[in-house]
Motif scaffolding. Structure first.
Motif, PDB file in Angstrom:
ATOM      1  N   LYS A  25     -15.273  -3.305  26.325  1.00  0.00           N
ATOM      2  CA  LYS A  25     -14.890  -4.207  25.237  1.00  0.00           C
ATOM      3  C   LYS A  25     -13.520  -4.792  25.569  1.00  0.00           C
ATOM      4  N   GLU A  26     -13.280  -6.008  25.073  1.00  0.00           N
ATOM      5  CA  GLU A  26     -12.029  -6.679  25.422  1.00  0.00           C
ATOM      6  C   GLU A  26     -11.687  -7.755  24.411  1.00  0.00           C
ATOM      7  N   ASN A  27     -10.434  -8.140  24.384  1.00  0.00           N
ATOM      8  CA  ASN A  27      -9.983  -9.327  23.680  1.00  0.00           C
ATOM      9  C   ASN A  27      -9.097 -10.117  24.633  1.00  0.00           C
ATOM     10  N   ARG A  28      -8.320 -11.064  24.131  1.00  0.00           N
ATOM     11  CA  ARG A  28      -7.584 -11.945  25.041  1.00  0.00           C
ATOM     12  C   ARG A  28      -6.445 -11.249  25.765  1.00  0.00           C
ATOM     13  N   SER A  46      -7.127   1.930  29.103  1.00  0.00           N
ATOM     14  CA  SER A  46      -6.717   0.709  28.419  1.00  0.00           C
ATOM     15  C   SER A  46      -5.937  -0.183  29.381  1.00  0.00           C
ATOM     16  N   VAL A  47      -6.348  -1.434  29.495  1.00  0.00           N
ATOM     17  CA  VAL A  47      -5.701  -2.383  30.401  1.00  0.00           C
ATOM     18  C   VAL A  47      -5.033  -3.476  29.585  1.00  0.00           C
ATOM     19  N   ASP A  48      -3.758  -3.661  29.842  1.00  0.00           N
ATOM     20  CA  ASP A  48      -2.984  -4.742  29.216  1.00  0.00           C
ATOM     21  C   ASP A  48      -2.882  -5.881  30.232  1.00  0.00           C
ATOM     22  N   PHE A  49      -3.615  -6.972  29.983  1.00  0.00           N
ATOM     23  CA  PHE A  49      -3.656  -8.078  30.930  1.00  0.00           C
ATOM     24  C   PHE A  49      -2.323  -8.835  30.991  1.00  0.00           C
ATOM     25  N   ILE A  50      -1.579  -8.817  29.915  1.00  0.00           N
ATOM     26  CA  ILE A  50      -0.309  -9.532  29.892  1.00  0.00           C
ATOM     27  C   ILE A  50       0.739  -8.777  30.702  1.00  0.00           C
ATOM     28  N   LEU A  98      -4.227 -16.297  30.055  1.00  0.00           N
ATOM     29  CA  LEU A  98      -4.655 -15.178  29.230  1.00  0.00           C
ATOM     30  C   LEU A  98      -3.954 -15.197  27.883  1.00  0.00           C
ATOM     31  N   VAL A  99      -2.724 -15.612  27.854  1.00  0.00           N
ATOM     32  CA  VAL A  99      -1.997 -15.665  26.599  1.00  0.00           C
ATOM     33  C   VAL A  99      -2.502 -16.818  25.742  1.00  0.00           C
ATOM     34  N   ALA A 100      -2.799 -17.949  26.398  1.00  0.00           N
ATOM     35  CA  ALA A 100      -3.135 -19.162  25.664  1.00  0.00           C
ATOM     36  C   ALA A 100      -4.555 -19.139  25.115  1.00  0.00           C
ATOM     37  N   ASP A 101      -5.491 -18.477  25.798  1.00  0.00           N
ATOM     38  CA  ASP A 101      -6.904 -18.534  25.436  1.00  0.00           C
ATOM     39  C   ASP A 101      -7.344 -17.277  24.717  1.00  0.00           C
ATOM     40  N   ASP A 102      -8.176 -17.446  23.680  1.00  0.00           N
ATOM     41  CA  ASP A 102      -8.738 -16.276  22.994  1.00  0.00           C
ATOM     42  C   ASP A 102      -9.695 -15.536  23.905  1.00  0.00           C
ATOM     43  N   GLU A 103     -10.346 -16.217  24.796  1.00  0.00           N
ATOM     44  CA  GLU A 103     -11.253 -15.618  25.764  1.00  0.00           C
ATOM     45  C   GLU A 103     -11.458 -16.622  26.891  1.00  0.00           C
ATOM     46  N   GLY A 171     -20.192 -14.995  29.894  1.00  0.00           N
ATOM     47  CA  GLY A 171     -20.663 -14.260  28.732  1.00  0.00           C
ATOM     48  C   GLY A 171     -20.492 -12.766  28.899  1.00  0.00           C
ATOM     49  N   LYS A 172     -21.187 -12.023  28.077  1.00  0.00           N
ATOM     50  CA  LYS A 172     -21.036 -10.570  28.043  1.00  0.00           C
ATOM     51  C   LYS A 172     -21.700  -9.913  29.252  1.00  0.00           C
ATOM     52  N   LYS A 173     -21.004  -8.960  29.844  1.00  0.00           N
ATOM     53  CA  LYS A 173     -21.553  -8.199  30.975  1.00  0.00           C
ATOM     54  C   LYS A 173     -22.587  -7.198  30.458  1.00  0.00           C
TER      55      LYS A 173
END
Length: 277
Positions: A25-28, A46-50, A98-103, A171-173
């Motif tokens: 599961k993920e968000n932006r 838990s991965v923090d993309f930012i 990644l910051v600008a887009d919701d997904e 889309g979703k994996k």
């Protein structure tokens, strides 16, 4: 390349995807993955993309791109840096997106039977053009750029996209489970990716099997209960560390497992073996 350059220029998501590890599961900004060093039912990494860092809530370990490679490859820092040199650097633009887009922003423009010569050539180079009816030609737009590739659909409506230059999922994996009404849960053949599935269609003399294409070994948890229904599970996973790990995991979990990787011993996977000449 030194440690700081690697941490700044190489995205953690890219490294994990290179090892066929995808989020459950993920968000932006963040995502959850299964742990790197153990089997588990509930993802704890838990991965923090930012921040481009990961934290394992099960062990308290913190990871960057270097320590992830060290953990998976069981290697030194210098060897991890050498390994990371193969990645194409994308500087900080990817972080800003990644910051600008919701997904991930994409739109499927067209889905049709395979027609484009580049995709036909690609299928022929992998010696599976006879199975082109099992994939589609998918045209899409992502982050403002138009592209196209072979499309193979999963059970959540996501599309595995492949061409000579890219390997992504729109889309979703998820897995792709293909059932044969004449099989009635007797035997299932399991593949990591759809090119091995297409290759199997070229050489198989068993037309009444069910087929499971994981599309990533990290998706195995989705079908663990389903696999219990089968009298026999035939595994055609990759001949690499990740494939061997999941071969062992499945063999330990079920009593009716046959490891078929000996067929393509010395090659990465079934398709590479089939294309050896």
């Amino acid at each position: 390349m030194n440690c700081e350059e690697a941490k700044q220029k190489i995205m953690i998501r890219d490294v994990l995807e290179h090892y066929n590890l995808f989020p459950t599961k993920e968000n932006r900004k963040t995502a959850f993955y299964f742990a790197l060093d153990r089997d588990e039912k509930t993802p704890s990494l838990s991965v923090d993309f930012i921040k481009n860092r990961a934290f394992d809530f099960g062990t308290g370990k913190s990871y960057d791109v270097i320590s992830i490679v060290q953990q998976i490859n069981q290697c030194s820092v210098s060897d991890a840096l050498k390994y990371l040199e193969k990645f194409e650097f994308s500087s900080s633009d990817k972080k800003q997106n990644l910051v600008a887009d919701d997904e991930m922003q994409y739109k499927i423009l067209n889905i049709k039977d395979i027609q484009h010569f580049a995709l036909i050539d690609y299928l022929e180079s992998r010696k599976v053009s006879a199975q082109m009816h099992l994939v589609k030609e998918v045209h899409y737009q992502m982050n403002g750029k138009k592209n196209f590739g072979l499309g193979f659909f999963n059970d959540s409506g996501g599309v595995e996209i492949r061409n000579k230059y890219s390997k992504i999922c729109l889309g979703k994996k998820d897995v792709t489970l293909i059932k044969n009404q004449k099989n009635t849960f007797n035997e299932i053949a399991v593949f990591e990716g759809f090119f091995d599935f297409l290759t199997f269609q070229n050489i198989s003399k068993e037309p009444h099997l069910d087929f499971l294409i994981l599309n990533s070994t990290s998706m195995l948890f989705k079908v663990e209960e389903e696999l219990k229904k089968y009298r026999k599970i035939s595994l055609f996973l990759d001949n690499d560390a990740n494939g061997k790990l999941f071969n062992s995991k499945i063999a330990n979990q079920y009593n009716n497992v046959e490891d078929c990787s000996h067929i393509y011993l010395g090659y990465k996977d079934l398709n590479e073996w089939y294309c050896r000449d």
